[in-house]
Design an enzyme around this catalytic site. Sequence first.
Site, PDB file in Angstrom:
ATOM      1  N   LYS A  49      -9.504 -44.309  28.605  1.00 22.31           N
ATOM      2  CA  LYS A  49     -10.422 -43.159  27.848  1.00 22.31           C
ATOM      3  C   LYS A  49     -12.030 -43.592  27.513  1.00 22.31           C
ATOM      4  CE  LYS A  49      -7.354 -40.713  24.568  1.00 22.31           C
ATOM      5  NZ  LYS A  49      -7.111 -40.201  24.054  1.00 22.31           N
ATOM      6  N   GLN A  93      -7.174 -42.412  17.728  1.00 21.93           N
ATOM      7  CA  GLN A  93      -5.781 -42.337  18.676  1.00 21.93           C
ATOM      8  C   GLN A  93      -4.308 -41.754  17.769  1.00 21.93           C
ATOM      9  OE1 GLN A  93      -6.350 -42.153  22.278  1.00 21.93           O
ATOM     10  NE2 GLN A  93      -3.972 -41.724  21.527  1.00 21.93           N
ATOM     11  N   ASP A 116     -11.654 -34.856  19.101  1.00 17.34           N
ATOM     12  CA  ASP A 116     -10.311 -34.826  19.441  1.00 17.34           C
ATOM     13  C   ASP A 116     -10.073 -33.290  19.601  1.00 17.34           C
ATOM     14  OD1 ASP A 116      -7.988 -35.620  20.497  1.00 17.34           O
ATOM     15  OD2 ASP A 116      -8.098 -36.969  18.762  1.00 17.34           O
TER      16      ASP A 116
END
Length: 291
Positions: A49, A93, A116
Amino acid sequence: MELIDGNRIAAAIIAELKTEVAGITGRKPCIALVRVGEDPASVSYVKKKEKTAAEIGIEGRIHLPPVDITPADLFALIDRLNADPGVDGILVQSPLPKHIDELAVFRRVAPEKDVDGFNTLNLGKVAQEDDTGFVACTPAGIMELLARSGTDLKGKHVVVLGRSLIVGKPVALLALQKKAGANGTVTICHSGTSNLPALTRQADVLIAAIGRPEFVTADMVKPGAVVIDVGINRVPDATKKTGYRLTGDVHFATVAPLCRKITPVPGGVGPMTVAMLMQNTVKAYRLQNQR
Ligand code: NDP
């Protein structure tokens, strides 16, 4: 059979974003990437990422709290990032260590920075077909793969294997939306579903997201179906340097010859997830800065 090439489609999206970001004068979009602990899969996902953000011209700010961080300290970090006007998007994450309530963390991220797409408000916006929110990256990536490879869901029976908040539920809602490209008839299966193969065999489009290596076999697939394999499973393999190989939730070798189209693992849904995270970050920047 046609292979849906996630690497190629993701690269096209990344190139489009790069051009868009190059046109932004002044401060560039910024994503904060928070990784708790040293889980090897998370280490590699966050690296990917960070690298993709840099390639596009998005600033990546990395935060690496230790695995034993207290929930209160993690919340405090998220609160600081929520309040920081230089940060447009926040990604925490997953998976988080067991002592931290993951859902509470997702809820803590400010909805306008929730790139997200796991915050309650953004999931609700998907249900309401409100495009001002953020769609979770993997489901958004699946829809983009289908659209860019020419699969219209209208009139199709879409069977989703798995009902997680991260993949199964949101992708089912997206496929169901009364919009161009979507408008499918959706069935969602899970571990409590009886006679699963009878349902999967009805699928014009089968989306497998259960985390069971090579679970979907040829007898479960209708000839001519489009199959999207979301699974990323590490299977022990002594012949590999890493000691494992990556496999999806679909038994590719026997299912692929039956399909009209299928995604490989790796190189299918995985690269799309990262591309959509970047797209959401640029969207967050635009929305917050009204540019
Ligand atoms: P979860 O473990 O959160 O959810 C799995 C779902 O599958 C659950 O709904 C579960 O049912 C269902 N399930 C499990 N076993 C069976 C079974 N035998 N029969 C029917 N249903 C079953 O997984 P995720 O959704 O987070 O991830 C799924 C897969 O996708 C994993 O391999 C993961 O690594 C991968 N993934 C890939 C991403 C990418 O970028 N390509 C991103 C995210 C995930 P129940 O609800 O009843 O327990």
